[in-house]
Write a protein that holds these residues in place. Structure first.
Motif, PDB file in Angstrom:
ATOM      1  N   GLN A 114      -1.476 -40.086 -38.495  1.00  0.00           N
ATOM      2  CA  GLN A 114      -2.645 -39.581 -39.230  1.00  0.00           C
ATOM      3  C   GLN A 114      -3.938 -40.157 -38.667  1.00  0.00           C
ATOM      4  OE1 GLN A 114      -1.795 -38.712 -43.661  1.00  0.00           O
ATOM      5  NE2 GLN A 114      -0.605 -40.552 -43.238  1.00  0.00           N
ATOM      6  N   PHE A 115      -3.964 -41.454 -38.397  1.00  0.00           N
ATOM      7  CA  PHE A 115      -5.140 -42.085 -37.813  1.00  0.00           C
ATOM      8  C   PHE A 115      -5.376 -41.545 -36.403  1.00  0.00           C
ATOM      9  CE2 PHE A 115      -7.280 -45.737 -35.687  1.00  0.00           C
ATOM     10  CZ  PHE A 115      -8.373 -45.877 -36.536  1.00  0.00           C
ATOM     11  N   HIS A 145     -11.016 -39.717 -49.182  1.00  0.00           N
ATOM     12  CA  HIS A 145     -11.540 -40.874 -48.454  1.00  0.00           C
ATOM     13  C   HIS A 145     -11.952 -41.958 -49.439  1.00  0.00           C
ATOM     14  CE1 HIS A 145     -15.588 -39.603 -49.663  1.00  0.00           C
ATOM     15  NE2 HIS A 145     -16.014 -40.782 -49.274  1.00  0.00           N
ATOM     16  N   ARG A 146     -12.247 -41.548 -50.669  1.00  0.00           N
ATOM     17  CA  ARG A 146     -12.668 -42.510 -51.688  1.00  0.00           C
ATOM     18  C   ARG A 146     -11.512 -43.452 -52.027  1.00  0.00           C
ATOM     19  NH1 ARG A 146     -15.621 -37.902 -52.985  1.00  0.00           N
ATOM     20  NH2 ARG A 146     -17.860 -38.326 -52.956  1.00  0.00           N
ATOM     21  N   GLY A 147     -11.814 -44.717 -51.990  1.00  0.00           N
ATOM     22  CA  GLY A 147     -10.778 -45.719 -52.214  1.00  0.00           C
ATOM     23  C   GLY A 147     -10.056 -46.108 -50.941  1.00  0.00           C
ATOM     24  N   GLY A 148     -10.408 -45.456 -49.829  1.00  0.00           N
ATOM     25  CA  GLY A 148      -9.781 -45.781 -48.562  1.00  0.00           C
ATOM     26  C   GLY A 148     -10.382 -47.018 -47.929  1.00  0.00           C
ATOM     27  N   GLN A 169      -6.979 -43.633 -45.244  1.00  0.00           N
ATOM     28  CA  GLN A 169      -7.594 -44.393 -44.156  1.00  0.00           C
ATOM     29  C   GLN A 169      -8.184 -43.453 -43.111  1.00  0.00           C
ATOM     30  OE1 GLN A 169      -6.292 -48.097 -41.543  1.00  0.00           O
ATOM     31  NE2 GLN A 169      -5.074 -46.309 -40.941  1.00  0.00           N
ATOM     32  N   SER A 170      -7.446 -42.419 -42.732  1.00  0.00           N
ATOM     33  CA  SER A 170      -7.926 -41.511 -41.684  1.00  0.00           C
ATOM     34  C   SER A 170      -9.148 -40.733 -42.134  1.00  0.00           C
ATOM     35  CB  SER A 170      -6.807 -40.552 -41.256  1.00  0.00           C
ATOM     36  OG  SER A 170      -6.522 -39.590 -42.254  1.00  0.00           O
ATOM     37  N   PHE A 172     -11.271 -41.766 -44.516  1.00  0.00           N
ATOM     38  CA  PHE A 172     -12.312 -42.793 -44.619  1.00  0.00           C
ATOM     39  C   PHE A 172     -12.916 -43.025 -43.232  1.00  0.00           C
ATOM     40  CE2 PHE A 172     -13.636 -47.314 -44.923  1.00  0.00           C
ATOM     41  CZ  PHE A 172     -14.360 -47.306 -46.100  1.00  0.00           C
ATOM     42  N   ALA A 173     -12.057 -43.042 -42.214  1.00  0.00           N
ATOM     43  CA  ALA A 173     -12.524 -43.213 -40.842  1.00  0.00           C
ATOM     44  C   ALA A 173     -13.410 -42.047 -40.423  1.00  0.00           C
ATOM     45  CB  ALA A 173     -11.328 -43.341 -39.892  1.00  0.00           C
ATOM     46  N   ASN A 174     -13.074 -40.819 -40.863  1.00  0.00           N
ATOM     47  CA  ASN A 174     -13.920 -39.661 -40.552  1.00  0.00           C
ATOM     48  C   ASN A 174     -15.338 -39.860 -41.057  1.00  0.00           C
ATOM     49  OD1 ASN A 174     -11.275 -37.222 -41.199  1.00  0.00           O
ATOM     50  ND2 ASN A 174     -11.870 -38.171 -39.278  1.00  0.00           N
ATOM     51  N   VAL A 175     -15.465 -40.399 -42.264  1.00  0.00           N
ATOM     52  CA  VAL A 175     -16.796 -40.600 -42.849  1.00  0.00           C
ATOM     53  C   VAL A 175     -17.540 -41.700 -42.104  1.00  0.00           C
ATOM     54  CG1 VAL A 175     -18.087 -41.139 -44.947  1.00  0.00           C
ATOM     55  CG2 VAL A 175     -15.976 -39.800 -45.102  1.00  0.00           C
ATOM     56  N   LEU A 176     -16.880 -42.817 -41.868  1.00  0.00           N
ATOM     57  CA  LEU A 176     -17.511 -43.897 -41.111  1.00  0.00           C
ATOM     58  C   LEU A 176     -17.996 -43.389 -39.747  1.00  0.00           C
ATOM     59  CD1 LEU A 176     -14.968 -46.784 -41.772  1.00  0.00           C
ATOM     60  CD2 LEU A 176     -17.363 -46.809 -42.481  1.00  0.00           C
ATOM     61  N   PHE A 177     -17.139 -42.622 -39.078  1.00  0.00           N
ATOM     62  CA  PHE A 177     -17.473 -42.115 -37.748  1.00  0.00           C
ATOM     63  C   PHE A 177     -18.672 -41.175 -37.781  1.00  0.00           C
ATOM     64  CE2 PHE A 177     -16.804 -38.240 -35.120  1.00  0.00           C
ATOM     65  CZ  PHE A 177     -17.321 -38.740 -33.939  1.00  0.00           C
ATOM     66  N   ALA A 178     -18.651 -40.189 -38.674  1.00  0.00           N
ATOM     67  CA  ALA A 178     -19.731 -39.199 -38.700  1.00  0.00           C
ATOM     68  C   ALA A 178     -21.072 -39.823 -39.064  1.00  0.00           C
ATOM     69  CB  ALA A 178     -19.390 -38.077 -39.682  1.00  0.00           C
ATOM     70  N   LEU A 179     -21.076 -40.785 -39.983  1.00  0.00           N
ATOM     71  CA  LEU A 179     -22.323 -41.444 -40.354  1.00  0.00           C
ATOM     72  C   LEU A 179     -22.827 -42.353 -39.236  1.00  0.00           C
ATOM     73  CD1 LEU A 179     -21.693 -42.299 -44.122  1.00  0.00           C
ATOM     74  CD2 LEU A 179     -22.946 -40.362 -43.148  1.00  0.00           C
TER      75      LEU A 179
END
Length: 298
Positions: A114-115, A145-148, A169-170, A172-179
């Motif tokens: 998934q990651f 992603h919430r709570g990830g 986690q994956s 959540f990573a999408n959000v971190l990456f895009a921001l």
């Protein structure tokens, strides 16, 4: 943005889109709408047979659609590199493809599936294509992603694995990456936008092809009772990809209760996913794991 529908998509003539995972679900609906509004769409699929079937279906509905199929397996970085090398200039990249809550497995390069698919594959693809992207990168995340969090000490799930936790986690990573991509594009003075979207709870085959056992059964039931149609879920990424009012760094999701259903509007990510420190750490790890270094980081 009130009750925004696909009818409000501007004419996309002359624009080229890459839509990952376009053979079914949200990706297919996104490709169908973009082509229906004049866009040229490169539809990607991991399975060539299913991809050809999707293109044939779309052309049967829209005989004049300017679409083409290219194979892309985001779980294989060799496939990502081969695909990216064969793409010329693109206006909008829609990072849509994903897998959801399967039993633990590893990608060709040894990443948790998934990651590796949902984040690392798209991280690498975006980095390789970014010098040729003229307008936008749209990254599709999930309300889950919430709570990830990012399990930096156990990214492969070797010590402890949960399908749901590692899916979160994956995403959540999408959000971190895009921001973080937005931050770096702004620092570079780039005109390219990085926009996030999530579809709420939309009925696709994602819920039935990944989960197994009781989880699979529960999702099949909830798909029938709770989920909104894929045509509604896709509106969020269509808005992010096409509407002139969309801004870099925005997160577009449904306006209904719990962001499960409804029309596109701006939503707020989990506060933890806005951490610039965590995002930078993930970025550094992702560059090392994929071997893809972004041009403005060189």
């Amino acid at each position: 943005m009130a009750d925004w529908t696909a009818d409000r998509i501007p004419d996309q003539s002359g624009r080229t889109f890459v839509v990952t995972g376009a053979n079914s679900g949200l990706g297919y609906e996104t490709a169908r709408q973009l082509a229906g509004h004049g866009g040229r769409v490169i539809m990607t699929a991991r399975n060539e047979t299913k991809g050809r079937e999707a293109v044939a279906k779309l052309r049967a509905d829209q005989p004049d659609a300017d679409v083409e199929l290219r194979t892309l397996d985001l779980a294989d970085l060799d496939s990502v590199r081969a695909f990216a090398a064969d793409v010329a200039e693109v206006d909008v990249l829609v990072n849509n493809a994903g897998i959801m809550m399967p039993p633990r497995s590893l990608t060709k390069q040894g990443f948790e599936s998934q990651f590796g698919t949902n984040h690392l594959g798209h991280f690498a693809l975006t980095g390789l294509l970014l010098p040729r992207v003229r307008a936008r990168v749209v990254t599709v995340s999930s309300g889950l992603h919430r709570g990830g969090s990012i399990h930096f000490d156990d990214l492969t799930g070797e010590r402890k694995y949960s399908p749901r936790v590692f899916y979160s986690q994956s995403k959540f990573a999408n959000v971190l990456f895009a921001l973080e991509l937005d931050r770096r594009l702004r620092a570079e003075g780039s005109a390219v936008l990085s926009v996030l979207a999530h579809p709420g709870y939309s009925a696709t085959n994602l819920q039935s092809t990944g989960p197994t056992g009781l989880l699979s059964l529960a999702m099949k039931v909830s798909n029938r009772l709770i989920a909104q149609d894929v045509s509604m879920g896709a509106l969020n990424q269509l808005y992010a990809a096409t509407d002139p009012a969309a801004k870099s760094g925005q997160f577009i999701g449904p306006d209904g209760r719990g962001e499960m259903r409804g029309y596109p509007h701006v939503v707020q990510p989990d506060p933890a996913a806005t951490s610039a420190e965590t995002a930078r750490r993930l970025w550094d790890v992702s560059e090392k794991l994929t071997g893809v270094r972004y041009a403005f980081d060189a």
